[in-house]
Design an enzyme around this catalytic site. Structure first.
Site, short mmCIF file in Angstrom:
data_model
loop_
_atom_site.label_atom_id
_atom_site.label_comp_id
_atom_site.label_asym_id
_atom_site.label_seq_id
_atom_site.Cartn_x
_atom_site.Cartn_y
_atom_site.Cartn_z
CG HIS A 121 -4.67 4.97 4.41
ND1 HIS A 121 -4.18 4.53 3.21
CD2 HIS A 121 -3.58 5.33 5.15
CE1 HIS A 121 -2.86 4.63 3.21
NE2 HIS A 121 -2.47 5.11 4.38
CG ASP B 65 -1.77 1.22 1.38
OD1 ASP B 65 -2.34 1.63 0.35
OD2 ASP B 65 -1.88 1.80 2.47
CB SER B 66 0.21 4.81 -0.54
OG SER B 66 -0.87 4.95 0.36
CB CYS C 243 -9.27 4.92 0.53
SG CYS C 243 -7.60 5.25 1.16
CD GLU D 214 0.47 6.34 6.15
OE1 GLU D 214 1.64 6.28 6.57
OE2 GLU D 214 -0.14 5.35 5.68
CB CYS E 13 -3.16 0.62 -2.44
SG CYS E 13 -3.16 2.36 -2.87
N1 DGL Z 1 -4.65 3.31 0.83
C1 DGL Z 1 -4.80 3.85 -0.44
C2 DGL Z 1 -6.04 3.50 -1.19
O1 DGL Z 1 -6.61 2.47 -0.89
C3 DGL Z 1 -4.02 5.03 -0.88
C4 DGL Z 1 -4.23 6.29 -0.13
C5 DGL Z 1 -3.26 7.34 -0.60
O2 DGL Z 1 -2.07 7.10 -0.54
O3 DGL Z 1 -3.72 8.40 -1.06
O4 DGL Z 1 -6.47 4.19 -2.07
#
Ligand code: DGL
Length: 258
Positions: free
Chosen positions: A181, A6-7, A179, A147, A69
């Site tokens: 996150h 993931d990011s 997302c 984060e 992600c």
């Molecule tokens: N966790 C990510 C997603 O599912 C990326 C969030 C990000 O880095 O902007 O889209």
């Protein structure tokens, strides 16, 4: 070995569901937090990061990779599938179950700018929504909250309210978390949305899909029947390694709580 990336630490919401289902497997997780967020970055940039991380995960022994992600799935998964000889499992925005569930006929989607403008997401939405209205909003500031480890409190509530309210005002009674996150903010999201609203985290469905693919491909190293009725593992649990491109203090803290 299952590779997951993931990011940042958002993909841990997917890792936790996968590990519940496949506890005996070994994992390598990569948080690209030095380059987070991906949400506003170009498709080319995200594809470049996804390639580099894929190489690292394969060099660690991954024989299947979960792109945990939504933004990277939308931007890069078709390139990864074309370039590498292993299977990639991506995130699917849960429009279909949301459409089946809504009573008001309005479904809300929270996701990053990158996901909402991607062809892949728009195609899923346009083929699934039928008579249901889909309203969308960027979870502005959500990734930064997660984060930084700030997943509750008045500031987190204010940030969540700003993006959630427009969807509630449109009458959405079912909210899709698009997302990875965002599930770490699910308590705040539920609190603001109220009891009449269902919030859908797609991670359990992605974990079940991964299990099916690994069964099909003969990639399972353990036995799904080794979870007893209580969900306890009756086979040795696998090993998990966590890597990151930036500082790993929040990653370690979150992993210790999973
Ligand atoms: N966790 C990510 C997603 O599912 C990326 C969030 C990000 O880095 O902007 O889209």
């Amino acid at each position: 070995m299952i590779g997951i990336f993931d990011s940042g630490i958002g993909g841990l919401s997917v890792y936790r569901e996968i590990r519940k289902l496949l506890p005996w497997e070994d994992y390598v997780y990569y948080a690209d937090n030095a380059h987070c967020p991906y949400g506003e970055k170009t498709k080319e940039y995200i594809t470049g990061r996804a390639r580099e991380i894929t190489e690292i995960l394969i060099s660690k022994g991954a024989d299947i990779i979960v792109v945990a992600c939504n933004t990277a799935t939308a931007a890069a998964i078709s390139t990864l599938r074309a370039e590498y000889p292993i299977r990639f499992i991506g995130m699917e925005p849960a429009i279909k179950p949301a459409v089946a569930m809504t009573k008001t006929g309005v479904v809300g989607v929270l996701a990053t700018a990158g996901t909402l403008k991607a062809e892949k997401y728009r195609h899923t939405r346009d083929t699934m929504h039928g008579d249901v209205v889909v309203v969308e909003h960027i979870g502005q500031g959500f990734v930064e909250l997660v984060e930084s480890g700030e997943t509750s409190g008045p500031h987190a509530e204010e940030v969540v309210r700003n993006s959630l309210k427009p969807l509630l005002d449109e009458g959405a009674d079912t909210i899709v978390l698009g997302c990875t996150h965002y599930p770490f903010l699910i308590d705040v999201i539920r609190k603001i949305a109220g009891p009449g609203v269902t919030v859908i985290d797609p991670a359990p469905a992605v974990a079940r899909h991964l299990l099916e693919v690994m069964q099909e491909e003969g990639l399972l190293h353990g036995n799904p029947d080794c979870n007893d009725a209580s969900g306890a593992v009756t086979e040795n649990p696998g090993h998990s390694e966590f890597l990151s491109s930036g500082p790993d203090n929040i990653l370690k803290k979150l992993v210790s709580k999973l």
